[in-house]
Design a protein around this motif. Structure first.
Motif, PDB file in Angstrom:
ATOM      1  N   GLY A   2     -14.417  -5.492  14.528  1.00 35.33           N
ATOM      2  CA  GLY A   2     -13.359  -4.946  13.689  1.00 35.33           C
ATOM      3  C   GLY A   2     -13.844  -5.100  11.997  1.00 35.33           C
ATOM      4  N   LEU A   3     -14.589  -5.803  11.761  1.00 32.94           N
ATOM      5  CA  LEU A   3     -15.084  -5.689  10.400  1.00 32.94           C
ATOM      6  C   LEU A   3     -16.005  -4.298  10.039  1.00 32.94           C
ATOM      7  CD1 LEU A   3     -15.331  -6.776   7.443  1.00 32.94           C
ATOM      8  CD2 LEU A   3     -17.608  -7.972   8.488  1.00 32.94           C
ATOM      9  N   VAL A   4     -16.675  -3.877  10.999  1.00 27.45           N
ATOM     10  CA  VAL A   4     -17.526  -2.656  10.892  1.00 27.45           C
ATOM     11  C   VAL A   4     -16.350  -1.401  11.130  1.00 27.45           C
ATOM     12  CG1 VAL A   4     -18.845  -1.124  12.294  1.00 27.45           C
ATOM     13  CG2 VAL A   4     -19.469  -3.709  12.118  1.00 27.45           C
ATOM     14  N   MET A   5     -15.331  -1.479  11.895  1.00 24.21           N
ATOM     15  CA  MET A   5     -14.234  -0.646  11.794  1.00 24.21           C
ATOM     16  C   MET A   5     -13.662  -0.461  10.418  1.00 24.21           C
ATOM     17  SD  MET A   5     -11.199  -0.058  14.652  1.00 24.21           S
ATOM     18  CE  MET A   5     -12.312  -0.259  15.852  1.00 24.21           C
TER      19      MET A   5
ATOM     20  N   GLN B 245     -23.251   6.215   9.321  1.00 25.34           N
ATOM     21  CA  GLN B 245     -24.057   5.946  10.554  1.00 25.34           C
ATOM     22  C   GLN B 245     -24.704   4.522  10.454  1.00 25.34           C
ATOM     23  OE1 GLN B 245     -24.092   7.592  13.334  1.00 25.34           O
ATOM     24  NE2 GLN B 245     -22.711   8.656  12.803  1.00 25.34           N
ATOM     25  N   VAL B 246     -25.159   4.233   9.246  1.00 20.56           N
ATOM     26  CA  VAL B 246     -25.830   3.062   9.123  1.00 20.56           C
ATOM     27  C   VAL B 246     -25.157   1.815   9.220  1.00 20.56           C
ATOM     28  CG1 VAL B 246     -27.216   1.700   7.220  1.00 20.56           C
ATOM     29  CG2 VAL B 246     -27.694   3.876   7.332  1.00 20.56           C
ATOM     30  N   ALA B 247     -23.806   1.877   8.709  1.00 17.48           N
ATOM     31  CA  ALA B 247     -23.000   0.739   8.879  1.00 17.48           C
ATOM     32  C   ALA B 247     -22.654   0.534  10.434  1.00 17.48           C
ATOM     33  CB  ALA B 247     -21.646   1.067   7.923  1.00 17.48           C
ATOM     34  N   GLN B 248     -22.282   1.674  10.970  1.00 18.39           N
ATOM     35  CA  GLN B 248     -21.930   1.378  12.303  1.00 18.39           C
ATOM     36  C   GLN B 248     -23.296   0.875  13.132  1.00 18.39           C
ATOM     37  OE1 GLN B 248     -18.515   2.591  13.689  1.00 18.39           O
ATOM     38  NE2 GLN B 248     -19.533   1.208  15.018  1.00 18.39           N
ATOM     39  N   SER B 249     -24.222   1.223  12.834  1.00 18.69           N
ATOM     40  CA  SER B 249     -25.402   1.097  13.716  1.00 18.69           C
ATOM     41  C   SER B 249     -25.726  -0.460  13.466  1.00 18.69           C
ATOM     42  CB  SER B 249     -26.735   1.967  13.386  1.00 18.69           C
ATOM     43  OG  SER B 249     -26.508   3.495  13.694  1.00 18.69           O
ATOM     44  N   LEU B 250     -25.848  -1.078  12.406  1.00 17.60           N
ATOM     45  CA  LEU B 250     -26.004  -2.276  11.776  1.00 17.60           C
ATOM     46  C   LEU B 250     -24.969  -3.229  12.468  1.00 17.60           C
ATOM     47  CD1 LEU B 250     -27.102  -2.332   8.145  1.00 17.60           C
ATOM     48  CD2 LEU B 250     -28.550  -2.676  10.171  1.00 17.60           C
ATOM     49  N   GLY B 251     -23.747  -2.964  12.430  1.00 13.23           N
ATOM     50  CA  GLY B 251     -22.551  -3.825  13.132  1.00 13.23           C
ATOM     51  C   GLY B 251     -22.616  -3.605  14.444  1.00 13.23           C
ATOM     52  N   ASP B 252     -23.111  -2.341  15.173  1.00 18.20           N
ATOM     53  CA  ASP B 252     -23.174  -2.602  16.657  1.00 18.20           C
ATOM     54  C   ASP B 252     -24.264  -3.442  17.104  1.00 18.20           C
ATOM     55  OD1 ASP B 252     -21.119  -0.721  16.947  1.00 18.20           O
ATOM     56  OD2 ASP B 252     -22.440   0.983  17.115  1.00 18.20           O
ATOM     57  N   LEU B 253     -25.494  -3.650  16.437  1.00 21.73           N
ATOM     58  CA  LEU B 253     -26.648  -4.100  16.662  1.00 21.73           C
ATOM     59  C   LEU B 253     -26.151  -5.707  16.569  1.00 21.73           C
ATOM     60  CD1 LEU B 253     -29.600  -4.589  17.095  1.00 21.73           C
ATOM     61  CD2 LEU B 253     -30.107  -4.277  14.633  1.00 21.73           C
ATOM     62  N   LEU B 254     -25.486  -6.196  15.511  1.00 20.48           N
ATOM     63  CA  LEU B 254     -25.079  -7.548  15.452  1.00 20.48           C
ATOM     64  C   LEU B 254     -24.139  -7.807  16.592  1.00 20.48           C
ATOM     65  CD1 LEU B 254     -25.088  -9.891  13.507  1.00 20.48           C
ATOM     66  CD2 LEU B 254     -23.437  -8.916  12.274  1.00 20.48           C
ATOM     67  N   VAL B 255     -23.182  -6.876  16.919  1.00 20.36           N
ATOM     68  CA  VAL B 255     -22.155  -7.135  18.039  1.00 20.36           C
ATOM     69  C   VAL B 255     -22.887  -7.456  19.221  1.00 20.36           C
ATOM     70  CG1 VAL B 255     -20.449  -6.109  19.520  1.00 20.36           C
ATOM     71  CG2 VAL B 255     -20.099  -5.982  16.911  1.00 20.36           C
ATOM     72  N   ARG B 256     -23.921  -6.575  19.729  1.00 18.24           N
ATOM     73  CA  ARG B 256     -24.743  -6.679  20.787  1.00 18.24           C
ATOM     74  C   ARG B 256     -25.353  -8.183  20.794  1.00 18.24           C
ATOM     75  NH1 ARG B 256     -25.963  -1.312  20.016  1.00 18.24           N
ATOM     76  NH2 ARG B 256     -27.772  -1.580  19.202  1.00 18.24           N
TER      77      ARG B 256
END
Length: 243
Positions: A175-178, A227-238
């Protein structure tokens, strides 16, 4: 050798495209100082708006869940009021919100122009958005885990801090990434009323001065930031989801 008119048109278009790309690359060094300053302004606005969104949106989202029927502290009236406030905040288009809070912005920071002034409407717009995402993430926590902690006599505040939030951490980060991605787009719109950042640069240098190089440069930089923000967020979520 005769060249087909259609082939000649394609070759001409390809040549024009290559020329445009070459001109854009050649113009980049001259644009970079302005682009770098505007990028810093955008990151500055998004960072502080994100901080305020978490500081106010997180507890607001927790209250929406805790005061609901069957929550830790059921309070239907409080829940209805908070929900109405959140819905009103989310229903306003951001460009309208910026204009509506100009007086508040001037009162808080002394001006309505610049990146610091833009943080006020950005935060106000993002807080209810993030609060709803927090509410959604907390509702996905296993009810039995909360009931077990409550049965053991755990304090309600402790249940929130030690059970609900850790269990919902992956959803909260998502949610924070979004929210951050939304703030990046909001920050670009803030340029319409002198908020600074890449959006302001795109309007002043690109649109008003008919400079396509600045328009495309700001678009490219905004895409990279997202893209950078989304990629970092997705990595942390995984990583959190694997625990």
């Amino acid at each position: 050798m005769t060249i087909n008119p259609a082939d000649a048109l394609v070759l001409a278009q390809d040549g024009n495209a290559l020329t445009a790309i070459a001109d854009f690359i050649a113009a980049w060094p001259a644009m970079w100082p302005n682009l770098w300053i505007s990028t810093q302004d955008t990151l500055y606005m998004v960072w502080w708006a994100t901080v305020f969104s978490v500081l106010f949106g997180l507890p607001l989202g927790v209250l929406l869940v805790a005061t609901d029927k069957g929550g830790l502290i059921p309070a239907p009236v409080v829940r209805a009021v908070l929900s109405a406030i959140v819905n009103i905040g989310r229903s306003l288009p951001f460009i309208v919100l910026m204009v509506a809070v100009l007086t508040l912005t001037r009162f808080l920071v002394g001006t309505t122009l610049g990146p610091t002034a833009a943080i006020v409407p950005l935060s106000i717009g993002a807080i209810p958005f993030f609060a709803r995402l927090v509410e959604t993430a907390l509702r996905e926590v296993d009810r039995e885990v909360i009931e077990a902690a409550h049965a053991m006599g755990t304090r309600k505040f402790t249940i929130v801090g030690k059970v609900m939030l850790p269990e919902a951490m992956a959803g909260l980060i998502a949610g924070l990434v979004m929210t951050v991605v939304t703030l990046i787009s909001y920050s670009a719109m803030a340029g319409a009323i002198g908020g600074g950042g890449l959006g302001d640069l795109a309007i002043r240098q690109g649109y008003q001065r008919f400079d396509d190089h600045y328009l495309w440069a700001t678009v490219i930089l905004l895409i990279i930031i997202v893209q950078v923000a989304q990629s970092l967020g997705d990595l942390l979520v995984r990583r959190l989801s694997r625990r």
